[in-house]
Scaffold this motif. Sequence first.
Motif, PDB file in Angstrom:
ATOM      1  N   GLN A 105       7.068  14.182   3.328  1.00 15.09           N
ATOM      2  CA  GLN A 105       6.863  12.793   2.548  1.00 15.09           C
ATOM      3  C   GLN A 105       7.830  11.902   3.744  1.00 15.09           C
ATOM      4  OE1 GLN A 105       7.190  13.094  -1.687  1.00 15.09           O
ATOM      5  NE2 GLN A 105       7.170  11.087  -2.438  1.00 15.09           N
ATOM      6  N   HIS A 106       7.597   9.975   3.844  1.00 19.87           N
ATOM      7  CA  HIS A 106       8.763   9.323   4.199  1.00 19.87           C
ATOM      8  C   HIS A 106       9.607   8.797   2.754  1.00 19.87           C
ATOM      9  CE1 HIS A 106       9.047   5.417   5.819  1.00 19.87           C
ATOM     10  NE2 HIS A 106      10.428   6.051   5.517  1.00 19.87           N
ATOM     11  N   LEU A 107      10.766   9.163   2.589  1.00 23.03           N
ATOM     12  CA  LEU A 107      11.528   9.203   1.655  1.00 23.03           C
ATOM     13  C   LEU A 107      12.323   7.515   1.358  1.00 23.03           C
ATOM     14  CD1 LEU A 107      13.730  12.466   1.073  1.00 23.03           C
ATOM     15  CD2 LEU A 107      10.977  11.635  -0.117  1.00 23.03           C
ATOM     16  N   PHE A 108      12.570   7.919   3.220  1.00 21.48           N
ATOM     17  CA  PHE A 108      13.559   5.959   2.931  1.00 21.48           C
ATOM     18  C   PHE A 108      13.761   5.661   4.070  1.00 21.48           C
ATOM     19  CE2 PHE A 108      17.292   8.722   2.110  1.00 21.48           C
ATOM     20  CZ  PHE A 108      18.324   8.338   3.033  1.00 21.48           C
ATOM     21  N   ASP A 109      14.195   3.773   4.180  1.00 21.55           N
ATOM     22  CA  ASP A 109      14.106   3.673   6.213  1.00 21.55           C
ATOM     23  C   ASP A 109      16.271   3.826   6.113  1.00 21.55           C
ATOM     24  OD1 ASP A 109      12.024   3.873   6.368  1.00 21.55           O
ATOM     25  OD2 ASP A 109      11.468   2.193   6.906  1.00 21.55           O
ATOM     26  N   PHE A 110      16.866   4.329   6.589  1.00 26.61           N
ATOM     27  CA  PHE A 110      18.442   4.266   7.339  1.00 26.61           C
ATOM     28  C   PHE A 110      18.290   3.094   8.343  1.00 26.61           C
ATOM     29  CE2 PHE A 110      22.167   4.937   9.389  1.00 26.61           C
ATOM     30  CZ  PHE A 110      23.213   4.904   8.297  1.00 26.61           C
ATOM     31  N   ARG A 111      19.105   1.839   7.863  1.00 28.30           N
ATOM     32  CA  ARG A 111      18.602   0.300   9.086  1.00 28.30           C
ATOM     33  C   ARG A 111      20.079  -0.365   9.171  1.00 28.30           C
ATOM     34  NH1 ARG A 111      17.453  -4.749   7.931  1.00 28.30           N
ATOM     35  NH2 ARG A 111      16.797  -4.570   6.302  1.00 28.30           N
ATOM     36  N   HIS A 112      20.617  -0.097  10.242  1.00 30.87           N
ATOM     37  CA  HIS A 112      22.224  -0.372  10.563  1.00 30.87           C
ATOM     38  C   HIS A 112      21.573  -2.031  11.457  1.00 30.87           C
ATOM     39  CE1 HIS A 112      25.345  -0.456  13.718  1.00 30.87           C
ATOM     40  NE2 HIS A 112      26.020  -1.076  12.858  1.00 30.87           N
ATOM     41  N   GLU A 113      22.191  -3.135  10.469  1.00 33.13           N
ATOM     42  CA  GLU A 113      21.938  -4.138  11.018  1.00 33.13           C
ATOM     43  C   GLU A 113      23.189  -4.514  12.084  1.00 33.13           C
ATOM     44  OE1 GLU A 113      19.976  -5.841  10.382  1.00 33.13           O
ATOM     45  OE2 GLU A 113      19.105  -6.030   8.612  1.00 33.13           O
ATOM     46  N   SER A 114      22.507  -3.907  13.658  1.00 32.35           N
ATOM     47  CA  SER A 114      23.644  -4.289  14.500  1.00 32.35           C
ATOM     48  C   SER A 114      24.667  -5.414  14.865  1.00 32.35           C
ATOM     49  CB  SER A 114      23.139  -3.670  15.919  1.00 32.35           C
ATOM     50  OG  SER A 114      22.178  -3.988  16.231  1.00 32.35           O
ATOM     51  N   LEU A 115      23.920  -7.154  14.859  1.00 33.19           N
ATOM     52  CA  LEU A 115      24.055  -7.653  15.068  1.00 33.19           C
ATOM     53  C   LEU A 115      24.753  -8.698  13.417  1.00 33.19           C
ATOM     54  CD1 LEU A 115      21.403  -9.554  17.292  1.00 33.19           C
ATOM     55  CD2 LEU A 115      23.508  -8.113  17.818  1.00 33.19           C
ATOM     56  N   ASP A 116      24.802  -8.151  12.682  1.00 35.56           N
ATOM     57  CA  ASP A 116      25.422  -8.641  11.342  1.00 35.56           C
ATOM     58  C   ASP A 116      27.348  -9.211  11.540  1.00 35.56           C
ATOM     59  OD1 ASP A 116      26.482  -9.502   9.210  1.00 35.56           O
ATOM     60  OD2 ASP A 116      25.591  -7.443   8.223  1.00 35.56           O
ATOM     61  N   ILE A 117      27.760  -9.445  11.215  1.00 37.49           N
ATOM     62  CA  ILE A 117      28.883  -9.862  10.969  1.00 37.49           C
ATOM     63  C   ILE A 117      29.631  -8.817  10.681  1.00 37.49           C
ATOM     64  CG2 ILE A 117      29.184 -11.822   9.526  1.00 37.49           C
ATOM     65  CD1 ILE A 117      31.427 -13.258  11.625  1.00 37.49           C
ATOM     66  N   LYS A 118      29.028  -8.347   9.696  1.00 37.09           N
ATOM     67  CA  LYS A 118      29.848  -7.183   8.747  1.00 37.09           C
ATOM     68  C   LYS A 118      29.625  -6.236   9.074  1.00 37.09           C
ATOM     69  CE  LYS A 118      30.445 -10.683   5.072  1.00 37.09           C
ATOM     70  NZ  LYS A 118      30.475 -10.853   3.294  1.00 37.09           N
ATOM     71  N   ASN A 119      28.735  -5.688   9.986  1.00 40.79           N
ATOM     72  CA  ASN A 119      28.205  -4.469  10.509  1.00 40.79           C
ATOM     73  C   ASN A 119      27.908  -3.811   9.702  1.00 40.79           C
ATOM     74  OD1 ASN A 119      28.239  -2.814  12.782  1.00 40.79           O
ATOM     75  ND2 ASN A 119      29.696  -1.685  12.832  1.00 40.79           N
ATOM     76  N   ARG A 120      26.891  -4.272   8.591  1.00 44.50           N
ATOM     77  CA  ARG A 120      26.464  -3.685   7.226  1.00 44.50           C
ATOM     78  C   ARG A 120      24.762  -2.673   7.734  1.00 44.50           C
ATOM     79  NH1 ARG A 120      26.234  -8.947   3.881  1.00 44.50           N
ATOM     80  NH2 ARG A 120      25.037  -9.897   5.381  1.00 44.50           N
ATOM     81  N   TRP A 121      25.125  -1.596   6.838  1.00 40.72           N
ATOM     82  CA  TRP A 121      23.925  -0.656   7.294  1.00 40.72           C
ATOM     83  C   TRP A 121      23.252  -0.785   5.985  1.00 40.72           C
ATOM     84  CZ3 TRP A 121      28.418   0.681   8.846  1.00 40.72           C
ATOM     85  CH2 TRP A 121      28.588   1.645   9.612  1.00 40.72           C
ATOM     86  N   VAL A 122      21.783  -0.103   5.955  1.00 34.84           N
ATOM     87  CA  VAL A 122      20.838  -1.176   4.496  1.00 34.84           C
ATOM     88  C   VAL A 122      20.272   0.242   4.094  1.00 34.84           C
ATOM     89  CG1 VAL A 122      18.851  -2.190   3.963  1.00 34.84           C
ATOM     90  CG2 VAL A 122      20.841  -3.819   4.816  1.00 34.84           C
ATOM     91  N   VAL A 123      19.439   1.213   2.998  1.00 32.02           N
ATOM     92  CA  VAL A 123      18.592   1.452   2.612  1.00 32.02           C
ATOM     93  C   VAL A 123      17.433   1.131   1.812  1.00 32.02           C
ATOM     94  CG1 VAL A 123      18.318   3.810   1.607  1.00 32.02           C
ATOM     95  CG2 VAL A 123      20.657   3.188   2.905  1.00 32.02           C
TER      96      VAL A 123
END
Length: 201
Positions: A73-91
Amino acid sequence: MDVKLQSPVPPVNMLGDHVSQQETTLRLHCHDSSFKNATVVDAEGKPVFRVEGATFGTSWSWRRKVFDATTNQHLFDFRHESLDIKNRWVVEDTTGRKLCSIVHKNQLTTNHSAVDATVRTRVGEDVLVTMRPQDEAALMTTISVDGTAIATIHMDSGKATTFGRDQDNSVWELRVAAATDLTMIIALALCRAEMRHVWWQ
């Protein structure tokens, strides 16, 4: 360093379907240097979660998909905003709803591996979850809620190697308190592992 773990009170459930029943040890195996594929296994070596991702640089957002290794089962996506100035990750869940955002506490400093995660719980509350290094090399980090340690992430340098296709690039031991959402801990462990792979910190 032996960190005493305690269950989060009240519980912090990001998804809630994978909650530890007792203190649990998992191992995150990152199979390649570009951090495309990873597997999380339990203490007996049985796969629990599987991570698949695109090659770094193929999109604006470096995305991995996390699956339940038993049911696929696909549970979630883990995404790195590589061009974001704050260098955030999002789930995000499978519908694209944000479950968690992760930001650096101190960028480009010795505390680079220190991050703050804002977790949206199943009951609709935003809870701050922190991940902090416990040593100068940040080989050990502690995940806490309101000052209570709920998990640790430790790089097993003895099993990490970049030589040979059949070798894992890095291996991480996760100790998780009882009554803790394992999907939330996996998201933070992926963040920690990515920092090691990309920035070697």
